[in-house]
Structure formats: structure tokens, C-alpha cells
Design an enzyme around this catalytic site. Structure first.
Site, PDB file in Angstrom:
ATOM      1  N   GLU A 173      -7.182  -2.597   5.115  1.00 47.87           N
ATOM      2  CA  GLU A 173      -6.634  -3.169   3.876  1.00 47.87           C
ATOM      3  C   GLU A 173      -7.385  -4.430   3.444  1.00 47.87           C
ATOM      4  O   GLU A 173      -7.048  -5.535   3.859  1.00 47.87           O
ATOM      5  CB  GLU A 173      -5.142  -3.489   4.053  1.00 47.87           C
ATOM      6  N   LYS A 206      -6.594   1.103   2.349  1.00 46.14           N
ATOM      7  CA  LYS A 206      -5.467   0.573   1.549  1.00 46.14           C
ATOM      8  C   LYS A 206      -5.985  -0.549   0.663  1.00 46.14           C
ATOM      9  O   LYS A 206      -6.027  -1.711   1.049  1.00 46.14           O
ATOM     10  CB  LYS A 206      -4.366   0.069   2.484  1.00 46.14           C
TER      11      LYS A 206
HETATM   12  P1  13P Z   1       2.772  -4.879  -1.484  1.00 42.91           P
HETATM   13  O1  13P Z   1       2.821  -3.436  -1.937  1.00 42.91           O
HETATM   14  O2  13P Z   1       4.045  -5.626  -1.717  1.00 42.91           O
HETATM   15  O3  13P Z   1       1.542  -5.571  -1.974  1.00 42.91           O
HETATM   16  O4  13P Z   1       2.668  -4.851   0.104  1.00 42.91           O
HETATM   17  C1  13P Z   1       1.808  -3.984   0.686  1.00 42.91           C
HETATM   18  C2  13P Z   1       1.328  -4.535   1.947  1.00 42.91           C
HETATM   19  O5  13P Z   1       1.449  -3.919   2.973  1.00 42.91           O
HETATM   20  C3  13P Z   1       0.664  -5.842   1.932  1.00 42.91           C
HETATM   21  O6  13P Z   1       0.001  -6.020   3.138  1.00 42.91           O
END
Ligand code: 13P
Length: 340
Positions: free
Chosen positions: A177, A219
């Protein structure tokens, strides 16, 4: 490397137009959201809230996996059932957040570097033993005056790749991510160029560190203008830009892309994901799905509001958002589904 297991888990996380529930807020983040609603910031309230989420009837129809925080993976429901077992019984794969947070980066004012690599191998082995089958590490990239710097992008990309390699060693699918934040007044084009550079660097590092692309999930953020940018593009323009960017930099071997919501409203996040799938689903090499936190949870959190009596209504709200987002994965989300 447990290649077959990794590929199978990664595939399952994006199978059947389902997505991931991100419910892995760290203690400070969870407490901050509770404080806004004047919910007591206690371990028992956090357990009650997360128990409400994981025991939502029928959630497994739309949700393939749930990302837990360290506190939650060790907790049991009020009735004594481990949270992990509640998920597995619902057909939902348990996942775990394993980074230790984004901290100020030395010599780089205004930029953050995610920590947590020291001792990670041992922590991952324990989480696998506890039943987790995938993990998450979030890097944060900030757009601002003269930032992000190459130093910040490269350091975050290398940490993501080292984390991913360690995950795969033990059999956990890494969710990679790199989040380019929406904060600021930058344009959508700026978000495009920064995200392109970040993802390019991340995949270069993933290759260098020997990460199996078929056994991971990306992600990312969507390509959106900053929250304070005067020009806010349409859902279709955002869908076009996002898919164009990913086609340039995300290898086709990656099993799936599951977006974070990043502060978009729940409805906008669904509409934009829907626009991508409605326009491009048959032309993309990977599945485009969701791993939303706020865009799945926020309505349910507000309804629950710390009160047991509100659990059924709150669960309905979570179920509804999950249903909307599964429809968006099919390109079938519309106002009819939203108002159902
Ligand atoms: P949000 O969808 O609220 O951005 O959170 C996703 C997430 O896992 C952030 O690390």
C-alpha cells in the site's frame, strides 16, 4: 516460498467481485474516530465495535478478507469466540496490519517513512500461526511544495518490498500500500505524475527484492485531485486517469488492485470504482476492487455510536456499503443500488 498457497490466497481475495474490509486502525486512529463521536476510548469499546463489524450477518457475500489490528487479532468476542474464528466461519480471510506506522523522515521535513521492519520476520510467523493469511503495510507519500522527494519515494518503496518478501517467505500474501495522500490543493494531473513515479519505483523494488507478483495485492490511491483543489474531475475522468496510470506501471501478473478510500465519501468511492469497472473491466489484466476503511465503516460507526442497542442497524449499514462496492466491482452500482 509457498508459491501455490500465495497465488491461491491472492486470487481468493479478489475473486467473485468481492473486496476487503480494512478495519485495522491503529490505537491512536481508532481512538480519534471514537473521540469525534464521544465514544469511550477503551479496549472493551474497540472490541465491541470490531465484534459488531466481523459478526455482520451475510458479510461474506461481499467481503473476501478483513484486515485486523494487532489488538483485534488477539481478542475474542464477548461470548468467547476468537475474532479470527468469527471471520473464518463467515468465509472471510483474516489479514493483519504489520507496519508500525508512518513516522517523520529524518532530514526530510514534511515527509513520512513507515517503520516496522526490525523483528518483522518473527511477528509474521506468529500472525500466520494465529490464522492470518495476508498482511498489510502502508506507506504514505505527501504532495506539497517540492515534495515528494526521491529519497522519500525510494526509502518507502524499498521498505514495502522488504516487507513483501518477508511476508511471502512465511506464506502471507502482502498487500502493498503506497498511498499518495489526497490532502492539499494539487491537481489530478499532479496526483497522476506522482502516483506513476511512486508505483514505478515500488515495482522496481519489488522486482529487485524477488517478490512474486502473482502472490501479492496492490492497494493504491485512485488518481484524484487534492481535496482542496478547485477543479474536481468527474467520476469518469477519474476512472480514465486511474486506469491509464495503472496500465503504464502495474505488471499484468499482479492478481488484483484493491483501492483505499483515502478520505473520499463512501458514495464517491463506490461511484468511482464503478466507473472504472463499467468502462474498462474487460480490457484490464487485473481485477479492480476495494480495500476500503472509512468508505465501508463510517456510516456503521456513526450509527453504532458506542451503543449495543444500535448493533443491528449498524450492521445493516456495513452490509449495505459492502453490497454497493461489490456492485461497483461488477460495474453495476447506481442510485438504485445505493438507495436500496
Ligand atoms: P481508508 O479506505 O479509510 O483510506 O483506509 C484504508 C486503509 O487501510 C488505510 O491504510
Amino acid at each position: 516460498m509457498k508459491t501455490q498457497e500465495l497465488k491461491k490466497t491472492a486470487k481468493m481475495l479478489v475473486a467473485d467481485n468481492k473486496g476487503i474490509l480494512a478495519m485495522d486502525e491503529s490505537l491512536p486512529t481508532c481512538n480519534k474516530r471514537f473521540a469525534k463521536l464521544q465514544i469511550p476510548e477503551t479496549e472493551d469499546k474497540r472490541r465491541a465495535y470490531r465484534e459488531m463489524l466481523v459478526s455482520t450477518p451475510g458479510l461474506g457475500e461481499f467481503i473476501s478478507g478483513a484486515i485486523l489490528f494487532d489488538e483485534t487479532i488477539r481478542q475474542k468476542t464477548k461470548g468467547g469466540i476468537p475474532m479470527v474464528k468469527v471471520l473464518v466461519d463467515a468465509g472471510i480471510i483474516p489479514g493483519i496490519k504489520v507496519d508500525l506506522g508512518a513516522k517523520e523522515m529524518a532530514a526530510h521535513q514534511g515527509e513520512k517513512l513507515t517503520e516496522g521492519l526490525d523483528g518483522l520476520r518473527n511477528r509474521l510467523a506468529e500472525y500466520y500461526q494465529m490464522g492470518a493469511r495476508f498482511a498489510k503495510w502502508r506507506a504514505v507519500i505527501t504532495i506539497g511544495n517540492g515534495i515528494p522527494s526521491r529519497a522519500n519515494i525510494e526509502a518507502n518503496a524499498q521498505s514495502l518490498a522488504r516487507y513483501a518478501a518477508l511476508c511471502q517467505e512465511v506464506g502471507l500474501v502482502p498487500i502493498v500500500e503506497p498511498e499518495v495522500l489526497m490532502d492539499g490543493a494539487h491537481t489530478m494531473d499532479k496526483c497522476f505524475s506522482v502516483t506513476e513515479e511512486v508505483l514505478h519505483t515500488v515495482f522496481d523494488q519489488l522486482y529487485t527484492q524477488g517478490v512474486l507478483l502473482e502472490g501479492m495485492i496492490l492497494k493504491p490511491n485512485m488518481i484524484v485531485p487534492g481535496l482542496a483543489c478547485p477543479k474536481q474531475e468527474s467520476d469518469e475522468e477519474i476512472a480514465d486517469a486511474t486506469v491509464k496510470c495503472f496500465l503504464r506501471v502495474v505488471p499484468a501478473a499482479v492478481q488484483g488492485i484493491t483501492f483505499l478510500s483515502g478520505g473520499q465519501t463512501a458514495e464517491l468511492a463506490s461511484a468511482r470504482l464503478n466507473a472504472m469497472n463499467a468502462r474498462f473491466k474487460s480490457k484490464m489484466p487485473w481485477k479492480l476492487s476495494f480495500s476500503f476503511g472509512r468508505a465501508l465503516q463510517q456510516p456503521a460507526l456513526e450509527i453504532w455510536n458506542g451503543n449495543d442497542a444500535n448493533v443491528p442497524k449498524a450492521q445493516k449499514a456495513l452490509y449495505h456499503r459492502a453490497e454497493c462496492n461489490r456492485a461497483a466491482c461488477k460495474g453495476e452500482y447506481n442510485t438504485g443500488v445505493e438507495r436500496k
